[in-house]
Design an enzyme around this catalytic site. Sequence first.
Site, short mmCIF file in Angstrom:
data_model
loop_
_atom_site.label_atom_id
_atom_site.label_comp_id
_atom_site.label_asym_id
_atom_site.label_seq_id
_atom_site.Cartn_x
_atom_site.Cartn_y
_atom_site.Cartn_z
N THR A 57 -1.12 5.07 5.27
CA THR A 57 -1.83 3.79 5.22
C THR A 57 -1.10 2.69 5.99
O THR A 57 0.14 2.69 6.07
CB THR A 57 -2.00 3.33 3.76
OG1 THR A 57 -2.53 2.00 3.74
CG2 THR A 57 -0.68 3.32 3.02
N TYR A 93 1.38 0.85 -3.91
CA TYR A 93 0.56 1.79 -3.14
C TYR A 93 1.20 2.06 -1.78
O TYR A 93 1.45 3.20 -1.39
CB TYR A 93 -0.86 1.25 -2.97
CG TYR A 93 -1.65 1.99 -1.92
CD1 TYR A 93 -1.89 3.35 -2.02
CD2 TYR A 93 -2.18 1.30 -0.82
CE1 TYR A 93 -2.62 4.03 -1.05
CE2 TYR A 93 -2.90 1.97 0.15
CZ TYR A 93 -3.12 3.33 0.03
OH TYR A 93 -3.84 4.00 1.00
#
Length: 338
Positions: free
Chosen positions: A117, A141
Site C-alpha cells: 500500500t 495499517y
Amino acid sequence: MTVLITGGAGYIGSHMVLALRDAGEPIVVLDDLSTGFREAVPADVPLVVGDVADRALVMKTVAAHNVEAVVHFAARISAPESVRDPFGYYAANTAKTSALLEALTAAGVRRVIFSSTAAVYGLAPPTPTSETAPTDPASPYGASKLMSERILRDGAAAHDLAYVVLRYFNVAGADHRLRAGQRSPGASNLITLATRAALGLNEGLSIFGTDLPTPDGTGVRDYIHVSDLAEAHVAALRHLRAGGDSQTLNCGYGWGYSVREVVEAVRRVSERNFPVAEKPRRAGDPYVSVADASLIRETLGWRPKRADLDLIVGDALRWEEFWWTNEARRPRLARGRA
C-alpha cells in the site's frame, strides 16, 4: 502449474482471479471468508476455506494443486480502523504474512506477489511519490504492510525467493462485465461510498478533513481502476516467471483528484445529487497520495487501459446498481464515511 491467490474471494482478489482465469491460468483460492464472499469465486475455480497462517493447510494446498506462485491479498485494509485496533492489524497483516511465507518456502514455492500500500509513505510524502521516497507510515495499517515487506525481503534473501511488492494507491471501479465488484456493505473507499450515496443506499456522504494543505482543503488521491491493478499483477507474474529480479513497485496513474472532485464526478456520471457532511480530519489519513508510476511501466511493461476518473466511477456505479438490486443484499441505510 497453479497460482494460489490468498484473499481471492475479496474485492481486489476476485478481479485477479478473473484476470488469470481469462488468461487460461490454473488457479486455486485460499480465503477464510471473514470479509470475502464465496460467490465472488467462479464455480470452476477451487476454493479452499481457511486461514493463511494455517501451515498444514497451506502446505497441503500447495501440494494438492501443484502451486508454483502465490499472490497474497489476504489482509485487513482500513487505515482509520487500524488506529483503533492496532493489535488486530499487526496480527492479521504482519504475523499471518510471516506464517504464510514460512509455509510457502517450506513447501518449495519460490515466487510471491505481495499486496502492499501507498500508506507505507506516511502523511505527507513527496509528490509524486517514488519507490525511493522515505517510508514513514502514519497508521498501523501502513506499518503492518511495511513490516510484511521487510519480512518478505529478508525471507527472499535466506530462501532463494523471488517477489514483486505492489504498493497500491487508491483502488476503485469494478469489472466492466459485472462479474466482480465491491460486495461488502461495510466498504470504506470514497468512490464506493459516493456511488452508494448517489443511489440512495447510504444516507449521504461524510468527508473527513476540509482544512488540509491541498488546493481545496480535501485529501488528494491517485485512483486506479481495479481491473488495471489486476493486470499489473499478471504482468508481475510474467516478470517472475521470466527470471526477473525482485521488485517493489507503485501501482497508480501518476495524477490525483481531491475528495471534492470525486464527489462532483459521481454527481456528474450518476446525474444525481446527494448530501455531503463535512467532518474533522481522521488520524492516519495522508493529505496527498499520488504515485510516481514510471518504474512499473519500465520494469513490467504495464500500460493501464482505464485511466479515466469518469470511467472508474461509471463502472463502480453500474456494479452498485447491479449488486444491490437484490433486496436481500441491500445494506442498511447508513451515512457513508469517506
